[in-house]
Design an enzyme around this catalytic site. Sequence first.
Site, PDB file in Angstrom:
ATOM      1  N   ARG A   4       0.834  -1.206   0.000  1.00  0.00           N
ATOM      2  CA  ARG A   4       0.000   0.000   0.000  1.00  0.00           C
ATOM      3  C   ARG A   4       0.868   1.254   0.000  1.00  0.00           C
ATOM      4  NH1 ARG A   4      -4.194   1.059   4.923  1.00  0.00           N
ATOM      5  NH2 ARG A   4      -2.288   0.549   6.099  1.00  0.00           N
ATOM      6  N   ARG A  24      -6.223   9.652  10.753  1.00  0.00           N
ATOM      7  CA  ARG A  24      -7.172   9.204  11.790  1.00  0.00           C
ATOM      8  C   ARG A  24      -8.619   9.528  11.439  1.00  0.00           C
ATOM      9  NH1 ARG A  24      -4.350   5.442  14.573  1.00  0.00           N
ATOM     10  NH2 ARG A  24      -2.247   6.235  14.911  1.00  0.00           N
ATOM     11  N   TYR A  45       4.604   5.848  12.315  1.00  0.00           N
ATOM     12  CA  TYR A  45       4.966   4.759  13.233  1.00  0.00           C
ATOM     13  C   TYR A  45       6.406   4.319  12.958  1.00  0.00           C
ATOM     14  CZ  TYR A  45       0.064   3.631  14.649  1.00  0.00           C
ATOM     15  OH  TYR A  45      -1.203   3.636  15.155  1.00  0.00           O
ATOM     16  N   GLU A  98     -11.688  -2.714  17.849  1.00  0.00           N
ATOM     17  CA  GLU A  98     -11.441  -1.522  17.027  1.00  0.00           C
ATOM     18  C   GLU A  98     -12.802  -0.970  16.595  1.00  0.00           C
ATOM     19  OE1 GLU A  98      -8.116  -1.672  14.232  1.00  0.00           O
ATOM     20  OE2 GLU A  98      -9.439  -0.804  12.721  1.00  0.00           O
TER      21      GLU A  98
HETATM   22  C1  3EB Z   1      -3.845   1.667  14.658  1.00  0.00           C
HETATM   23  O1  3EB Z   1      -4.206   2.650  15.306  1.00  0.00           O
HETATM   24  C2  3EB Z   1      -4.851   0.551  14.560  1.00  0.00           C
HETATM   25  O2  3EB Z   1      -3.883  -0.046   8.263  1.00  0.00           O
HETATM   26  O3  3EB Z   1      -5.513   1.054   7.336  1.00  0.00           O
HETATM   27  C3  3EB Z   1      -6.553   1.407  12.205  1.00  0.00           C
HETATM   28  C4  3EB Z   1      -7.101   1.990  11.062  1.00  0.00           C
HETATM   29  C5  3EB Z   1      -5.480   0.551  12.081  1.00  0.00           C
HETATM   30  C6  3EB Z   1      -6.566   1.725   9.787  1.00  0.00           C
HETATM   31  C7  3EB Z   1      -4.919   0.605   8.334  1.00  0.00           C
HETATM   32  C8  3EB Z   1      -4.956   0.281  10.800  1.00  0.00           C
HETATM   33  C9  3EB Z   1      -5.494   0.869   9.675  1.00  0.00           C
HETATM   34  O4  3EB Z   1      -2.728   1.588  14.127  1.00  0.00           O
HETATM   35  C10 3EB Z   1      -4.871  -0.134  13.259  1.00  0.00           C
END
Ligand code: 3EB
Length: 369
Positions: A150, A217, A204, A328
């Site tokens: 991705r 987010r 990250y 989640e």
């Molecule tokens: C996180 O906060 C949880 O890989 O598209 C949340 C929303 C999460 C989207 C993605 C991953 C994704 O990292 C995981």
Amino acid sequence: MDMAHSTEILACEFTDLDAVDTAPALGVVTYGTEAAGPDLVAGVPTITLPMTRDAATGFREVWRCAGRSPVSGRFRGLCYAHDGDTLFVAGSVPRSDRYRHLVRDAYSAMLDLTTRLDYPYLFRIWNVVGDINQPNAAGLEIYRDFCQGRAEAFDTWPGVWTTHLCAATGIGAVGGGVGFYGVASKSRRPTHVENPRQMPAYQYPPQYGPRSPSFARASYLPAADGESGGTLYVSGTASVIGHATVHPGDLTGQLTTTLDNLRHLLAAVRVDNAPAALTLDSLRMIKVYVRHESDIPVVRKWCGEAFSPTAAIRYLNVDICRADLLVEIEGIAVVPGGRRSVPRAQPRSAEVKADRTSATVVPPSLGSQ
Ligand code: 3EB
């Protein structure tokens, strides 16, 4: 809250699998038992995501047409439709030893399509990944394998492309392979929002895999021209503070943190002229992903108390992208407001700000407008 208005502004809705639906749709996503598609069914792009072992908990998410009657088609394995306002696109990758290159190619097709059809503003993407916590043939966790492909597709976007990433969900499934769908706007420019309690996922550190997850987010999409308010598409939100999972193995700890993360995210969005701040009560079209089926009754009780009784909530028993996450939650907040609503996120940390302030408002897949 004005309920009539708030339902009207939502571009999608949940329906039961046995519902008879004759209104024109831009796209139909079935949260079902077995993967199928994408395909064009009576001209409507349709995909079935394997998200439940029990057909009784399956449902459809139907995206409605806002503009002219839609034009649909196929492009490099994708199926799509667009109505002059919104593009809906769905794609899939079959079960495979390695996903990186297949995901990169399928995502590149989606990004190319947004450019070719001139719907430059992706505002929400869902990804369901089978065997998400299992290793691929090279021993890399399949979620991380997916994230690598991705990110490589987004690498083709010019400039500081991370600032143009939209809200997303990346979640497990009960079948293999990857299914995804996205929605993009022709002329409504979204504002992407970060959570003040969480590090942007695209930053990250490498301990979570070779490439960071590519999403924001939340993404705020203003209503069509001449209307007020808009919708805030909230990504899958979990018990992550900074970049770390908190309360591993502790369901109520994770529920508390997840709901607090949603509260902080919603509170960080300030819409000019909006009558009130956003709260959990603003969320609609909620999906709750629960790793252990036996946790669903507790999760259902917490969510029933936390969210509006008028919100549609669907619970899905699937794996979550980090092996230590148990729950989640995502949703869509209706943002009533005065004219020219513009969300303002809370001040960000210097680190995040450095990245964001270099962002332009140029659509990422066009380069200029
Ligand atoms: C996180 O906060 C949880 O890989 O598209 C949340 C929303 C999460 C989207 C993605 C991953 C994704 O990292 C995981």
